[in-house]
Design an enzyme around this catalytic site. Sequence first.
Site, mmCIF file in Angstrom:
data_model
loop_
_atom_site.group_PDB
_atom_site.id
_atom_site.type_symbol
_atom_site.label_atom_id
_atom_site.label_comp_id
_atom_site.label_asym_id
_atom_site.label_seq_id
_atom_site.Cartn_x
_atom_site.Cartn_y
_atom_site.Cartn_z
ATOM 1 N N ASN A 1 -27.932 -5.830 22.722
ATOM 2 C CA ASN A 1 -27.435 -6.972 23.053
ATOM 3 C C ASN A 1 -26.598 -6.690 24.171
ATOM 4 O OD1 ASN A 1 -25.630 -9.201 23.548
ATOM 5 N ND2 ASN A 1 -24.528 -8.804 21.435
ATOM 6 N N LYS B 1 -24.733 -8.614 26.076
ATOM 7 C CA LYS B 1 -23.663 -9.205 26.565
ATOM 8 C C LYS B 1 -23.600 -9.857 27.910
ATOM 9 C CE LYS B 1 -21.570 -6.987 22.468
ATOM 10 N NZ LYS B 1 -20.426 -6.690 21.670
ATOM 11 N N HIS C 1 -23.171 -14.974 17.360
ATOM 12 C CA HIS C 1 -22.543 -13.688 17.413
ATOM 13 C C HIS C 1 -20.871 -13.703 17.332
ATOM 14 C CE1 HIS C 1 -20.903 -10.085 19.272
ATOM 15 N NE2 HIS C 1 -22.084 -9.610 18.962
ATOM 16 N N GLU D 1 -18.672 -13.098 18.964
ATOM 17 C CA GLU D 1 -17.934 -13.158 20.067
ATOM 18 C C GLU D 1 -18.080 -14.568 20.513
ATOM 19 O OE1 GLU D 1 -19.651 -10.115 22.531
ATOM 20 O OE2 GLU D 1 -18.696 -8.701 20.968
ATOM 21 N N GLU E 1 -22.912 -8.081 10.842
ATOM 22 C CA GLU E 1 -21.929 -7.355 11.734
ATOM 23 C C GLU E 1 -20.625 -7.521 11.402
ATOM 24 O OE1 GLU E 1 -23.898 -6.835 15.901
ATOM 25 O OE2 GLU E 1 -22.888 -8.680 15.653
ATOM 26 N N GLY F 1 -17.810 -2.811 18.842
ATOM 27 C CA GLY F 1 -17.067 -2.209 20.043
ATOM 28 C C GLY F 1 -16.052 -1.403 19.961
ATOM 29 N N SER G 1 -20.956 -0.895 16.229
ATOM 30 C CA SER G 1 -20.743 0.567 16.856
ATOM 31 C C SER G 1 -21.808 1.634 16.227
ATOM 32 C CB SER G 1 -19.329 1.026 16.379
ATOM 33 O OG SER G 1 -18.427 0.503 17.116
HETATM 34 P P1 PGA Z 1 -21.317 -2.839 19.713
HETATM 35 O O1 PGA Z 1 -21.851 -4.299 19.490
HETATM 36 O O2 PGA Z 1 -22.689 -1.938 19.356
HETATM 37 O O3 PGA Z 1 -20.764 -2.234 20.962
HETATM 38 O O4 PGA Z 1 -20.424 -2.416 18.693
HETATM 39 C C1 PGA Z 1 -22.566 -4.718 18.597
HETATM 40 C C2 PGA Z 1 -22.790 -6.345 18.712
HETATM 41 O O5 PGA Z 1 -21.756 -6.987 19.317
HETATM 42 O O6 PGA Z 1 -23.887 -7.059 18.412
#
Ligand code: PGA
Length: 241
Positions: free
Chosen positions: A9, A11, A96, A98, A165, A171, A204
């Site tokens: 992803n 982003k 997601h 976010e 998640e 992140g 992560s």
């Molecule tokens: P990350 O993000 O691997 O940077 O923790 C995962 C995600 O947002 O799908």
Amino acid sequence: MRKIVIAGNWKMFKTQAESLEFLQGFMPSLEHTPEDREVVLCVPYTDLYQLSKNLHGSRIQLGAQNVHWEDSGAYTGEISGEMLAEIGTRYVIVGHSERRQYFGETNETVNKRLLAAQKYALTPILCVGETKQQRDVGEIESTVTKQLKQGLVGVDQENLVIAYEPIWAIGTGDTCEAVEANRVIGLIRSQLSNPKVSIQYGGSVKPNNIDEIMAQPEIDGALVGGASLEPDSFAQLVNYK
Ligand code: PGA
């Protein structure tokens, strides 16, 4: 057999030039990737178009990061399933955290987007997961259950991927323990009508923890943010042991 799906992803990262540079570095490493693993890149819309012209014959599947529920209309800033399907998009991330946190996505809008994705034969990757606060007060199960129950109304579970998640792990470098992720994913599976749905872990995921995560019996893949941006690290993820 449940399908293994390793999805990046990106982003809101990478210009078109940067996406092509990534591709050059990443493609050779796919020679070592077992056939039964699906490799997906969920990229910004501009990169989607660029990559769709450069991926012919490659096993990388293209994914978007959102889709609107209408076919067309006065929805400034949105994109339709038809537009995504036209350029060869196969997957789309829906719900997601976010999107839920910053753009007012609810279980109801998530549900509408899932249905729209499936209408155009896109495979939605539905994201669910709890906040740190919800975890601390013992609301993991109830949070995830509600997201599934409301999100999956009328959704075809034959064409679906789910990503667990935990929001506090995204992140932050603070990965959920593999055994714990396996437990919650088992719980998610127990609530599905189709036990063959692939369920990923996300939050992560890095080259140094992918082997342990993928060794868990319930975990069918990973949704990866930060570590999907560099060809070397994403290569290590898709080529986990
Ligand atoms: P990350 O993000 O691997 O940077 O923790 C995962 C995600 O947002 O799908």
